[in-house]
Design a protein around this motif. Structure first.
Motif, PDB file in Angstrom:
ATOM      1  N   SER A   1       0.828  -1.204   0.000  1.00  0.00           N
ATOM      2  CA  SER A   1       0.000   0.000   0.000  1.00  0.00           C
ATOM      3  C   SER A   1       0.863   1.254   0.000  1.00  0.00           C
ATOM      4  O   SER A   1       1.861   1.348   0.709  1.00  0.00           O
ATOM      5  CB  SER A   1      -0.910   0.000   1.223  1.00  0.00           C
ATOM      6  OG  SER A   1      -1.835   1.073   1.157  1.00  0.00           O
ATOM      7  N   GLY A   2       0.475   2.225  -0.830  1.00  0.00           N
ATOM      8  CA  GLY A   2       1.173   3.501  -0.857  1.00  0.00           C
ATOM      9  C   GLY A   2       2.336   3.587  -1.825  1.00  0.00           C
ATOM     10  O   GLY A   2       2.998   4.619  -1.893  1.00  0.00           O
ATOM     11  N   LEU A   3       2.603   2.513  -2.573  1.00  0.00           N
ATOM     12  CA  LEU A   3       3.695   2.556  -3.551  1.00  0.00           C
ATOM     13  C   LEU A   3       3.479   3.656  -4.581  1.00  0.00           C
ATOM     14  O   LEU A   3       2.347   3.962  -4.957  1.00  0.00           O
ATOM     15  CB  LEU A   3       3.780   1.224  -4.308  1.00  0.00           C
ATOM     16  CG  LEU A   3       4.602   0.078  -3.739  1.00  0.00           C
ATOM     17  CD1 LEU A   3       4.542  -1.100  -4.705  1.00  0.00           C
ATOM     18  CD2 LEU A   3       6.038   0.475  -3.491  1.00  0.00           C
ATOM     19  N   LYS A   4       4.553   4.234  -5.037  1.00  0.00           N
ATOM     20  CA  LYS A   4       4.504   5.132  -6.191  1.00  0.00           C
ATOM     21  C   LYS A   4       5.115   4.393  -7.377  1.00  0.00           C
ATOM     22  O   LYS A   4       6.199   3.816  -7.260  1.00  0.00           O
ATOM     23  CB  LYS A   4       5.282   6.413  -5.919  1.00  0.00           C
ATOM     24  CG  LYS A   4       4.713   7.274  -4.800  1.00  0.00           C
ATOM     25  CD  LYS A   4       5.567   8.524  -4.609  1.00  0.00           C
ATOM     26  CE  LYS A   4       5.100   9.346  -3.420  1.00  0.00           C
ATOM     27  NZ  LYS A   4       3.751   9.891  -3.592  1.00  0.00           N
ATOM     28  N   ALA A   5       4.417   4.400  -8.485  1.00  0.00           N
ATOM     29  CA  ALA A   5       4.897   3.696  -9.679  1.00  0.00           C
ATOM     30  C   ALA A   5       4.519   4.493 -10.922  1.00  0.00           C
ATOM     31  O   ALA A   5       3.517   5.211 -10.934  1.00  0.00           O
ATOM     32  CB  ALA A   5       4.311   2.290  -9.738  1.00  0.00           C
ATOM     33  N   ALA A   6       5.326   4.364 -11.961  1.00  0.00           N
ATOM     34  CA  ALA A   6       5.053   5.063 -13.214  1.00  0.00           C
ATOM     35  C   ALA A   6       5.822   4.384 -14.332  1.00  0.00           C
ATOM     36  O   ALA A   6       6.782   3.644 -14.091  1.00  0.00           O
ATOM     37  CB  ALA A   6       5.451   6.532 -13.114  1.00  0.00           C
ATOM     38  N   ILE A   7       5.386   4.634 -15.555  1.00  0.00           N
ATOM     39  CA  ILE A   7       6.092   4.140 -16.747  1.00  0.00           C
ATOM     40  C   ILE A   7       6.413   5.324 -17.643  1.00  0.00           C
ATOM     41  O   ILE A   7       5.575   6.199 -17.866  1.00  0.00           O
ATOM     42  CB  ILE A   7       5.242   3.115 -17.520  1.00  0.00           C
ATOM     43  CG1 ILE A   7       5.061   1.831 -16.704  1.00  0.00           C
ATOM     44  CG2 ILE A   7       5.896   2.781 -18.870  1.00  0.00           C
ATOM     45  CD1 ILE A   7       4.204   0.783 -17.377  1.00  0.00           C
ATOM     46  N   ILE A   8       7.634   5.379 -18.116  1.00  0.00           N
ATOM     47  CA  ILE A   8       8.005   6.328 -19.159  1.00  0.00           C
ATOM     48  C   ILE A   8       8.156   5.535 -20.447  1.00  0.00           C
ATOM     49  O   ILE A   8       8.968   4.608 -20.536  1.00  0.00           O
ATOM     50  CB  ILE A   8       9.313   7.069 -18.817  1.00  0.00           C
ATOM     51  CG1 ILE A   8       9.081   8.001 -17.623  1.00  0.00           C
ATOM     52  CG2 ILE A   8       9.802   7.870 -20.024  1.00  0.00           C
ATOM     53  CD1 ILE A   8      10.308   8.799 -17.211  1.00  0.00           C
ATOM     54  N   HIS A   9       7.334   5.881 -21.437  1.00  0.00           N
ATOM     55  CA  HIS A   9       7.374   5.206 -22.731  1.00  0.00           C
ATOM     56  C   HIS A   9       8.343   5.936 -23.653  1.00  0.00           C
ATOM     57  O   HIS A   9       8.220   7.133 -23.886  1.00  0.00           O
ATOM     58  CB  HIS A   9       5.983   5.178 -23.362  1.00  0.00           C
ATOM     59  CG  HIS A   9       5.012   4.301 -22.632  1.00  0.00           C
ATOM     60  ND1 HIS A   9       5.102   2.924 -22.646  1.00  0.00           N
ATOM     61  CD2 HIS A   9       3.936   4.610 -21.857  1.00  0.00           C
ATOM     62  CE1 HIS A   9       4.113   2.408 -21.923  1.00  0.00           C
ATOM     63  NE2 HIS A   9       3.393   3.404 -21.431  1.00  0.00           N
ATOM     64  N   ASP A  10       9.296   5.226 -24.151  1.00  0.00           N
ATOM     65  CA  ASP A  10      10.271   5.795 -25.079  1.00  0.00           C
ATOM     66  C   ASP A  10      10.751   4.655 -25.965  1.00  0.00           C
ATOM     67  O   ASP A  10      10.131   3.594 -26.016  1.00  0.00           O
ATOM     68  CB  ASP A  10      11.433   6.430 -24.311  1.00  0.00           C
ATOM     69  CG  ASP A  10      12.135   7.498 -25.131  1.00  0.00           C
ATOM     70  OD1 ASP A  10      11.939   7.528 -26.353  1.00  0.00           O
ATOM     71  OD2 ASP A  10      12.878   8.301 -24.550  1.00  0.00           O
ATOM     72  N   THR A  11      11.855   4.855 -26.648  1.00  0.00           N
ATOM     73  CA  THR A  11      12.424   3.772 -27.461  1.00  0.00           C
ATOM     74  C   THR A  11      12.584   2.520 -26.606  1.00  0.00           C
ATOM     75  O   THR A  11      12.260   1.413 -27.017  1.00  0.00           O
ATOM     76  CB  THR A  11      13.782   4.202 -28.036  1.00  0.00           C
ATOM     77  OG1 THR A  11      13.630   5.429 -28.728  1.00  0.00           O
ATOM     78  CG2 THR A  11      14.308   3.129 -28.986  1.00  0.00           C
ATOM     79  N   ASN A  12      13.083   2.721 -25.387  1.00  0.00           N
ATOM     80  CA  ASN A  12      13.164   1.643 -24.406  1.00  0.00           C
ATOM     81  C   ASN A  12      12.366   2.069 -23.181  1.00  0.00           C
ATOM     82  O   ASN A  12      12.835   2.886 -22.389  1.00  0.00           O
ATOM     83  CB  ASN A  12      14.627   1.369 -24.021  1.00  0.00           C
ATOM     84  CG  ASN A  12      15.447   0.882 -25.198  1.00  0.00           C
ATOM     85  OD1 ASN A  12      15.075  -0.080 -25.852  1.00  0.00           O
ATOM     86  ND2 ASN A  12      16.555   1.562 -25.468  1.00  0.00           N
ATOM     87  N   SER A  13      11.131   1.563 -23.050  1.00  0.00           N
ATOM     88  CA  SER A  13      10.266   1.958 -21.949  1.00  0.00           C
ATOM     89  C   SER A  13      10.830   1.454 -20.627  1.00  0.00           C
ATOM     90  O   SER A  13      11.527   0.442 -20.572  1.00  0.00           O
ATOM     91  CB  SER A  13       8.854   1.401 -22.163  1.00  0.00           C
ATOM     92  OG  SER A  13       8.274   1.947 -23.334  1.00  0.00           O
ATOM     93  N   THR A  14      10.512   2.206 -19.560  1.00  0.00           N
ATOM     94  CA  THR A  14      11.018   1.872 -18.240  1.00  0.00           C
ATOM     95  C   THR A  14       9.891   1.962 -17.215  1.00  0.00           C
ATOM     96  O   THR A  14       9.103   2.904 -17.233  1.00  0.00           O
ATOM     97  CB  THR A  14      12.153   2.821 -17.815  1.00  0.00           C
ATOM     98  OG1 THR A  14      13.163   2.837 -18.837  1.00  0.00           O
ATOM     99  CG2 THR A  14      12.784   2.382 -16.501  1.00  0.00           C
ATOM    100  N   LEU A  15       9.836   0.963 -16.334  1.00  0.00           N
ATOM    101  CA  LEU A  15       8.921   0.967 -15.206  1.00  0.00           C
ATOM    102  C   LEU A  15       9.690   1.473 -13.985  1.00  0.00           C
ATOM    103  O   LEU A  15      10.803   1.020 -13.714  1.00  0.00           O
ATOM    104  CB  LEU A  15       8.392  -0.448 -14.948  1.00  0.00           C
ATOM    105  CG  LEU A  15       7.651  -0.697 -13.625  1.00  0.00           C
ATOM    106  CD1 LEU A  15       6.324   0.060 -13.586  1.00  0.00           C
ATOM    107  CD2 LEU A  15       7.425  -2.199 -13.416  1.00  0.00           C
ATOM    108  N   PHE A  16       9.088   2.402 -13.252  1.00  0.00           N
ATOM    109  CA  PHE A  16       9.696   2.926 -12.032  1.00  0.00           C
ATOM    110  C   PHE A  16       8.797   2.591 -10.853  1.00  0.00           C
ATOM    111  O   PHE A  16       7.592   2.843 -10.889  1.00  0.00           O
ATOM    112  CB  PHE A  16       9.884   4.439 -12.120  1.00  0.00           C
ATOM    113  CG  PHE A  16      10.816   4.867 -13.218  1.00  0.00           C
ATOM    114  CD1 PHE A  16      12.178   4.959 -12.994  1.00  0.00           C
ATOM    115  CD2 PHE A  16      10.324   5.169 -14.475  1.00  0.00           C
ATOM    116  CE1 PHE A  16      13.039   5.344 -14.006  1.00  0.00           C
ATOM    117  CE2 PHE A  16      11.173   5.556 -15.497  1.00  0.00           C
ATOM    118  CZ  PHE A  16      12.541   5.643 -15.266  1.00  0.00           C
ATOM    119  N   ILE A  17       9.373   1.993  -9.822  1.00  0.00           N
ATOM    120  CA  ILE A  17       8.647   1.684  -8.591  1.00  0.00           C
ATOM    121  C   ILE A  17       9.516   2.119  -7.415  1.00  0.00           C
ATOM    122  O   ILE A  17      10.662   1.672  -7.290  1.00  0.00           O
ATOM    123  CB  ILE A  17       8.326   0.177  -8.468  1.00  0.00           C
ATOM    124  CG1 ILE A  17       7.481  -0.308  -9.651  1.00  0.00           C
ATOM    125  CG2 ILE A  17       7.581  -0.096  -7.161  1.00  0.00           C
ATOM    126  CD1 ILE A  17       7.178  -1.806  -9.608  1.00  0.00           C
TER     127      ILE A  17
END
Length: 384
Positions: free
Chosen positions: A314-330
């Motif tokens: 609970s409370g995690l921050k997560a996001a995805i940046i879509h680019d040539t090589n997409s990245t998931l951030f948690i």
């Protein structure tokens, strides 16, 4: 209780963003019908007894003397029956039901939201007139509270009735209302406001993160140092003779500025920095690292159980940046994605519970298995 919908009335998210967001305050009566507190006052007091959870009590005696005490707390009896408020930060990190309060605000990117602070106030309890540097939605839970909100005013005086309490001088309210359970108050940055509890009441404050230039530059500098990415030296091969040996010319300054900005123009470096920075939690999380590391074989065994749920902390921050090589951030960490891992990564970023059957659809791909076991072993997701 289902918090998925917000009763906008004649408004809509589009109208709100165009006419109110960071422009003027707004009170929506009965934004949530039949609202019930997702966490009780007793449960909130229990969280305030924990060392790793940030809490404080703001009180004011009959002579107008303010006091701030910081948790953890072991007893609340000394504060009496009125004139004090308990505030607990990031309750959504410890209460999944409280974290669900963020869902109605999904029309604003999740990275903009900081946390859900919860306060319990006795009659006449409050923190005094003050203003914040960030946006906040204040959802009234049980009880009633009188809210006054003013417009930005550079003539307001900053007051420090206690070293840990910054207040402002009196202001003319443009909103002066009594809120009841389910009412929603939006306050933009730099708008003075004051909430005074009429009876025992609970408030849920969905606060937004608004990093300053200083914070971003400082964190970016840390990123350069960590990666040894800022070691290139300034050069000026096209220099011409100077008219004055002690002058820093306009051309010099423009070249130095361009030299510094080169780092920001490195897309991979900047995207990695900004994704990590904006998903880093500012408050403690209940990270659940497994006792024994989960590998592909262990995951296969787990998936033999039909009723398993894979849950996000609970409370995690997560996001995805879509680019040539997409990245998931948690939680400030990055996970490089490939085409076959994108669908799973989007579910992880949305922090939706995953059933055994859902995970099985991804388990045939080694890259997906590696991504899932990685977030499990880091304690960001757990098996329920």
């Amino acid at each position: 209780m289902n918090f998925n919908s917000l009763n906008w009335g004649e408004l809509s998210p589009e109208i709100f963003l165009a006419e109110y967001w960071q422009k003027k305050p707004l009170l929506i009566k009965q934004a949530f019908s039949n609202f019930q507190d997702p966490i009780s006052a007793d449960e909130l007091a229990g969280l305030a007894m924990e060392n790793e959870i940030e809490s404080r009590i703001v009180s004011c005696d009959s002579q107008g003397n303010w006091q701030v005490d910081h948790g953890p707390f072991s007893d609340f009896s000394q504060y009496g029956a009125s004139h004090w408020t308990l505030l607990v930060q990031a309750v959504n990190n410890w209460s999944r039901a409280t974290h669900a309060l963020i869902t109605p605000f999904n029309f604003i990117p999740r990275w903009r939201i900081d946390d859900v602070m919860v306060s319990f106030s006795t009659p006449n309890g409050g923190v005094g007139r003050h203003l914040d540097q960030y946006d906040v939605f204040i959802l009234q839970g049980s009880g009633k509270r009188r809210w006054q909100v003013g417009a930005p005013n550079s003539e307001l005086t900053t007051l420090l009735p206690h070293p840990d309490l910054k207040q402002v001088s009196a202001f003319t309210p443009i909103i002066d209302e009594i809120t009841q359970a389910g009412d929603l108050l939006y306050i933009p940055p730099n708008h003075p406001h004051n909430g005074v509890s009429i009876e025992n009441s609970v408030n849920f404050s969905i606060g937004f993160q608004a990093p300053s230039n200083q914070e971003l530059w400082s964190s970016f500098a840390d990123k350069l140092i960590d990666n040894n990415s800022g070691e290139q030296r300034f050069s000026d091969p096209d220099r011409v003779p100077s008219d004055s040996s002690f002058a820093i010319t306009e051309n010099d300054m423009q070249q130095l500025k361009a030299f510094m900005l080169q780092q920001l123009e490195q897309s991979d470096l900047f995207e990695d920095f900004i994704g990590q920075h904006l998903t880093q939690s500012h408050h403690a999380l209940e990270i659940l690292v497994p006792v024994n590391e989960i590998d592909a074989a262990k995951l296969h065994d787990i998936l033999s159980e039909p009723e398993i749920l894979f849950m996000p902390v609970s409370g995690l921050k997560a996001a995805i940046i879509h680019d040539t090589n997409s990245t998931l951030f948690i939680n400030g960490e990055s996970f490089k994605l490939e085409k076959q891992t994108l669908e799973l990564a989007e579910l992880l970023a949305q922090q939706k519970p995953l059933s055994t059957e859902q995970v099985k659809t991804f388990s045939g791909c080694l890259k997906n298995v590696q991504l899932l076991t990685s977030v499990l072993n880091k304690g960001y997701w757990y098996i329920e």
